[in-house]
Scaffold this active site. Structure first.
Site, PDB file in Angstrom:
ATOM      1  CE  LYS A 167      -4.331  -1.815   1.842  1.00  0.00           C
ATOM      2  NZ  LYS A 167      -5.322  -1.787   2.931  1.00  0.00           N
ATOM      3  NE  ARG A 217      -7.537  -8.092   0.864  1.00  0.00           N
ATOM      4  CZ  ARG A 217      -7.170  -7.215  -0.069  1.00  0.00           C
ATOM      5  NH1 ARG A 217      -6.178  -6.358   0.177  1.00  0.00           N
ATOM      6  NH2 ARG A 217      -7.797  -7.182  -1.242  1.00  0.00           N
TER       7      ARG A 217
END
Length: 308
Positions: A254, A288
């Site tokens: 991210k 995740r």
């Protein structure tokens, strides 16, 4: 917790790994790579062989600046893929969506859990009052839900306008305006995360979702500035302890990592692994990730050290 036909023991020290499968042309990291059946099944098999415990299927990118697609287009993208995975592999599948109608169709196709980036707060029901809410869909199906922290405050302080603050207050009715406005500043992000997730839990329980079917996600990369994302990671042990539910950490590749290291999405794996290890040490029960193999190896190394 039972997810599909698998038992997930969140009371143990084991950290489960969720492999990301984006069926999208525009996801920030792997957009367009997995849109054909052979590529989808091959990548799914690779993730399973590398140690994935669950596969997370997403049909709409939620990267900054993404373009929302229609409910029907999202349904068309994910349902056949879920059927193919369930026909080919014995592994639980989660549907990554904030739209109740998409979730309902995905569950019919074989999905075992709903992964909702809006924590049951997306106002889809305002479009048509005849539609069931996400909470109602999950409760009726009796499936586990992953509730992520998200709100309307945006990814920069400049986005925290009067309108954004009004929406923030609306979506957190359990606390006073004075309390809520006190956590709008960056230094109180841990409180905002916890309070927001407590609101999502209340929605879930009121709808009939069982407590033992709830997993929470602090929402790295959503409605947070770069500093708030880093502070959420820094304060993660306290956040996990305060929540008293299993916590999933989703940081893979991210912008928090890209901004800190000044690297593009395909060069953020080392940063991702650091956050995965920190998440495990903080008490998170699931991570995740895109690169299942490397993160599983890192967690095994942590287990070896902790087990001595």
């Amino acid at each position: 917790m039972k997810i599909g036909n698998k038992d997930f023991d969140f009371g143990s020290h084991h950290v489960y790994v969720m492999g990301i499968l984006n069926i999208t042309p525009d996801s920030f990291s792997d957009g367009g790579k997995y849109t054909e059946k052979d590529a989808i099944l091959k990548h799914t098999e690779e993730m399973i062989d590398s140690g994935a415990d669950i596969i997370d299927v997403g049909g709409e990118s939620t990267r900054p600046g993404h373009i929302q697609i229609s409910v029907q287009e999202e349904i068309d993208r994910v349902t056949e893929v879920i059927r193919q995975i369930k026909d080919s592999f014995d592994i639980p599948v989660s549907i990554d969506t904030y739209k109740a109608e998409v979730a309902a169709c995905a569950l019919q196709a074989g999905a075992d859990v709903i992964n909702d980036i809006w924590g049951l707060k997306y106002r889809e029901a305002e479009v048509s009052l005849e539609k069931a809410s996400m909470a109602e869909v999950a409760a009726e199906a009796g499936v586990p839900v992953i509730l992520m922290h998200n709100d309307h405050l945006g990814r920069s302080l400049e986005e925290r306008t009067g309108e954004a603050l009004e929406l923030f207050l609306r979506d957190n009715p359990s606390r006073s305006a004075v309390e809520l406005l006190s956590v709008v500043g960056e230094d109180r992000v841990a409180d905002r995360v916890v309070w927001g997730l407590e609101e999502s839990v209340k929605i879930a329980l009121d709808a009939g979702i069982r407590k033992e079917n709830i997993i929470l996600d602090p929402g790295i990369g959503f409605a947070k500035t770069q500093r708030e994302n880093l502070l959420t990671m820094k304060y993660l042990p306290g956040i996990v302890k305060r929540l008293d539910y299993p916590v999933l950490l989703a940081t893979s590749r991210k912008s928090m990592i890209g901004n800190a290291l000044d690297l593009p999405a395909d060069e953020r794996e080392e940063g991702t692994i650091v956050t995965s290890v920190l998440g495990a040490q903080a008490g998170c029960k699931m991570i995740r990730v895109h690169d299942v193999e490397k993160n599983v190896r890192a967690l095994k190394m942590l287990d070896a050290i902790d087990g001595t």
